[in-house]
Scaffold this motif. Structure first.
Motif, PDB file in Angstrom:
ATOM      1  N   ALA A 127      36.961  28.157 -34.959  1.00  0.00           N
ATOM      2  CA  ALA A 127      36.501  29.514 -34.691  1.00  0.00           C
ATOM      3  C   ALA A 127      35.383  29.504 -33.657  1.00  0.00           C
ATOM      4  O   ALA A 127      35.214  30.453 -32.908  1.00  0.00           O
ATOM      5  CB  ALA A 127      36.043  30.176 -35.985  1.00  0.00           C
ATOM      6  N   ALA A 128      34.613  28.415 -33.597  1.00  0.00           N
ATOM      7  CA  ALA A 128      33.505  28.335 -32.649  1.00  0.00           C
ATOM      8  C   ALA A 128      33.992  28.189 -31.215  1.00  0.00           C
ATOM      9  O   ALA A 128      33.293  28.563 -30.287  1.00  0.00           O
ATOM     10  CB  ALA A 128      32.590  27.172 -33.004  1.00  0.00           C
ATOM     11  N   THR A 129      35.192  27.640 -31.004  1.00  0.00           N
ATOM     12  CA  THR A 129      35.659  27.450 -29.635  1.00  0.00           C
ATOM     13  C   THR A 129      36.422  28.661 -29.106  1.00  0.00           C
ATOM     14  O   THR A 129      36.554  28.810 -27.911  1.00  0.00           O
ATOM     15  CB  THR A 129      36.545  26.197 -29.511  1.00  0.00           C
ATOM     16  OG1 THR A 129      37.697  26.346 -30.323  1.00  0.00           O
ATOM     17  CG2 THR A 129      35.786  24.956 -29.889  1.00  0.00           C
ATOM     18  N   LEU A 130      36.907  29.518 -29.993  1.00  0.00           N
ATOM     19  CA  LEU A 130      37.588  30.727 -29.563  1.00  0.00           C
ATOM     20  C   LEU A 130      36.572  31.850 -29.465  1.00  0.00           C
ATOM     21  O   LEU A 130      35.857  32.134 -30.422  1.00  0.00           O
ATOM     22  CB  LEU A 130      38.691  31.131 -30.556  1.00  0.00           C
ATOM     23  CG  LEU A 130      39.376  32.472 -30.262  1.00  0.00           C
ATOM     24  CD1 LEU A 130      40.202  32.378 -28.978  1.00  0.00           C
ATOM     25  CD2 LEU A 130      40.231  32.898 -31.433  1.00  0.00           C
ATOM     26  N   THR A 131      36.502  32.475 -28.304  1.00  0.00           N
ATOM     27  CA  THR A 131      35.675  33.668 -28.154  1.00  0.00           C
ATOM     28  C   THR A 131      36.601  34.831 -27.840  1.00  0.00           C
ATOM     29  O   THR A 131      37.586  34.683 -27.115  1.00  0.00           O
ATOM     30  CB  THR A 131      34.620  33.516 -27.040  1.00  0.00           C
ATOM     31  OG1 THR A 131      35.281  33.241 -25.808  1.00  0.00           O
ATOM     32  CG2 THR A 131      33.642  32.402 -27.365  1.00  0.00           C
ATOM     33  N   VAL A 132      36.288  35.981 -28.404  1.00  0.00           N
ATOM     34  CA  VAL A 132      37.101  37.170 -28.202  1.00  0.00           C
ATOM     35  C   VAL A 132      36.206  38.286 -27.693  1.00  0.00           C
ATOM     36  O   VAL A 132      35.198  38.610 -28.306  1.00  0.00           O
ATOM     37  CB  VAL A 132      37.800  37.604 -29.507  1.00  0.00           C
ATOM     38  CG1 VAL A 132      38.660  38.843 -29.263  1.00  0.00           C
ATOM     39  CG2 VAL A 132      38.653  36.469 -30.083  1.00  0.00           C
ATOM     40  N   GLY A 133      36.598  38.846 -26.575  1.00  0.00           N
ATOM     41  CA  GLY A 133      35.895  39.995 -26.019  1.00  0.00           C
ATOM     42  C   GLY A 133      36.733  41.246 -26.217  1.00  0.00           C
ATOM     43  O   GLY A 133      37.961  41.181 -26.211  1.00  0.00           O
ATOM     44  N   TYR A 134      36.067  42.372 -26.397  1.00  0.00           N
ATOM     45  CA  TYR A 134      36.767  43.651 -26.541  1.00  0.00           C
ATOM     46  C   TYR A 134      36.514  44.479 -25.290  1.00  0.00           C
ATOM     47  O   TYR A 134      35.371  44.606 -24.837  1.00  0.00           O
ATOM     48  CB  TYR A 134      36.288  44.407 -27.782  1.00  0.00           C
ATOM     49  CG  TYR A 134      37.053  45.697 -27.983  1.00  0.00           C
ATOM     50  CD1 TYR A 134      38.337  45.680 -28.505  1.00  0.00           C
ATOM     51  CD2 TYR A 134      36.507  46.907 -27.617  1.00  0.00           C
ATOM     52  CE1 TYR A 134      39.058  46.858 -28.667  1.00  0.00           C
ATOM     53  CE2 TYR A 134      37.216  48.099 -27.778  1.00  0.00           C
ATOM     54  CZ  TYR A 134      38.487  48.056 -28.299  1.00  0.00           C
ATOM     55  OH  TYR A 134      39.206  49.223 -28.454  1.00  0.00           O
ATOM     56  N   TYR A 135      37.590  45.051 -24.747  1.00  0.00           N
ATOM     57  CA  TYR A 135      37.514  45.784 -23.495  1.00  0.00           C
ATOM     58  C   TYR A 135      38.187  47.146 -23.634  1.00  0.00           C
ATOM     59  O   TYR A 135      39.104  47.316 -24.435  1.00  0.00           O
ATOM     60  CB  TYR A 135      38.208  44.992 -22.376  1.00  0.00           C
ATOM     61  CG  TYR A 135      37.598  43.627 -22.184  1.00  0.00           C
ATOM     62  CD1 TYR A 135      36.535  43.446 -21.316  1.00  0.00           C
ATOM     63  CD2 TYR A 135      38.078  42.531 -22.897  1.00  0.00           C
ATOM     64  CE1 TYR A 135      35.954  42.189 -21.152  1.00  0.00           C
ATOM     65  CE2 TYR A 135      37.509  41.278 -22.742  1.00  0.00           C
ATOM     66  CZ  TYR A 135      36.453  41.111 -21.873  1.00  0.00           C
ATOM     67  OH  TYR A 135      35.886  39.878 -21.718  1.00  0.00           O
ATOM     68  N   THR A 136      37.731  48.098 -22.820  1.00  0.00           N
ATOM     69  CA  THR A 136      38.323  49.431 -22.795  1.00  0.00           C
ATOM     70  C   THR A 136      38.952  49.669 -21.417  1.00  0.00           C
ATOM     71  O   THR A 136      38.857  48.817 -20.523  1.00  0.00           O
ATOM     72  CB  THR A 136      37.260  50.504 -23.099  1.00  0.00           C
ATOM     73  OG1 THR A 136      36.281  50.473 -22.064  1.00  0.00           O
ATOM     74  CG2 THR A 136      36.613  50.282 -24.457  1.00  0.00           C
ATOM     75  N   LEU A 143      43.141  37.725 -32.669  1.00  0.00           N
ATOM     76  CA  LEU A 143      43.128  38.762 -31.635  1.00  0.00           C
ATOM     77  C   LEU A 143      43.566  40.103 -32.212  1.00  0.00           C
ATOM     78  O   LEU A 143      42.953  41.142 -31.942  1.00  0.00           O
ATOM     79  CB  LEU A 143      44.044  38.368 -30.478  1.00  0.00           C
ATOM     80  CG  LEU A 143      43.614  37.148 -29.673  1.00  0.00           C
ATOM     81  CD1 LEU A 143      44.721  36.740 -28.707  1.00  0.00           C
ATOM     82  CD2 LEU A 143      42.306  37.405 -28.942  1.00  0.00           C
ATOM     83  N   HIS A 144      44.619  40.074 -33.019  1.00  0.00           N
ATOM     84  CA  HIS A 144      45.143  41.288 -33.665  1.00  0.00           C
ATOM     85  C   HIS A 144      44.074  41.933 -34.534  1.00  0.00           C
ATOM     86  O   HIS A 144      43.808  43.131 -34.442  1.00  0.00           O
ATOM     87  CB  HIS A 144      46.377  40.903 -34.485  1.00  0.00           C
ATOM     88  CG  HIS A 144      46.923  41.984 -35.336  1.00  0.00           C
ATOM     89  ND1 HIS A 144      46.533  42.149 -36.652  1.00  0.00           N
ATOM     90  CD2 HIS A 144      47.832  42.944 -35.080  1.00  0.00           C
ATOM     91  CE1 HIS A 144      47.184  43.182 -37.155  1.00  0.00           C
ATOM     92  NE2 HIS A 144      47.981  43.684 -36.224  1.00  0.00           N
ATOM     93  N   GLU A 145      43.456  41.157 -35.386  1.00  0.00           N
ATOM     94  CA  GLU A 145      42.459  41.703 -36.307  1.00  0.00           C
ATOM     95  C   GLU A 145      41.214  42.180 -35.571  1.00  0.00           C
ATOM     96  O   GLU A 145      40.619  43.196 -35.936  1.00  0.00           O
ATOM     97  CB  GLU A 145      42.108  40.680 -37.391  1.00  0.00           C
ATOM     98  CG  GLU A 145      43.280  40.339 -38.307  1.00  0.00           C
ATOM     99  CD  GLU A 145      43.890  41.535 -39.011  1.00  0.00           C
ATOM    100  OE1 GLU A 145      43.147  42.444 -39.445  1.00  0.00           O
ATOM    101  OE2 GLU A 145      45.135  41.576 -39.124  1.00  0.00           O
TER     102      GLU A 145
END
Length: 184
Positions: A6-15, A128-130
């Motif tokens: 989980a530490a190596t995956l980063t997820v950004g949220y964009y509009t 990513l889905h969640e």
């Protein structure tokens, strides 16, 4: 999650306002993930995907969760809010009318969930889905799965989606299993 932590995956949220900055990344990931399909069917071409991406991003509350491992894009999920005016065009099977009623906050149209091949089976798609759904105000999420992809349908069923009917949203598209789930 197998593979990356989980530490190596980063997820950004964009509009939608962020689309110009992330569009090249979305297109590059799509081109890699759908290379085989695009070679066999014009519906899956990068040009057709780009048209759909732009149309989707013009819809209300478009959002995208983009995942990276060590700064390299590995996948994303995106969608938009359905409006009260939305009509379920392309639905090929009978569905109770109450299931098709829309408000501006009832249904989130989940358009894409894709992860590059080397990262599949690691839990990234679900993350990513969640993450995408965690930003939603809608009551439920709706997605489409190609009829000839039963393993993908089974995956979404494990995530809480239920079969709703069969759809063909575009005249040149494949037929899809229409699936829906509540957003907690």
């Amino acid at each position: 999650m197998n593979g990356p932590t989980a530490a190596t995956l980063t997820v950004g949220y964009y509009t939608a306002g962020d689309l110009p900055a992330i569009e090249p990344v979305l297109i590059d990931v799509y081109a890699e993930v759908y290379a085989t399909e695009a070679a066999a069917d014009p519906f899956f071409s990068v040009a057709k995907f780009t048209e759909r991406l732009h149309a989707h991003a013009r819809q209300p509350r478009w959002g995208c969760a983009l995942g990276e491992v060590c700064g390299i894009p590995v996948g994303y999920a995106y969608g938009f809010a359905r409006t009260a005016e939305y009509r379920w065009n392309g639905l090929l099977t009978p569905v109770p009318a109450a299931d098709l009623e829309e408000t501006d906050t009832r249904t989130f149209a989940l358009c894409e969930v894709m992860v590059q091949a080397q990262w599949r089976g690691t839990g990234i798609a679900r993350t990513l889905h969640e993450e995408l759904l965690s930003h939603r105000i809608e009551e439920r999420s709706h997605l489409l799965v190609e009829e000839d992809h039963p393993k993908v349908r089974a995956l979404y069923e494990r995530w809480g989606y239920q079969y709703m009917g069969t759809m063909q949203p575009y005249p040149d598209s494949p037929r899809y299993n229409s699936m829906i789930r509540t957003i907690p």
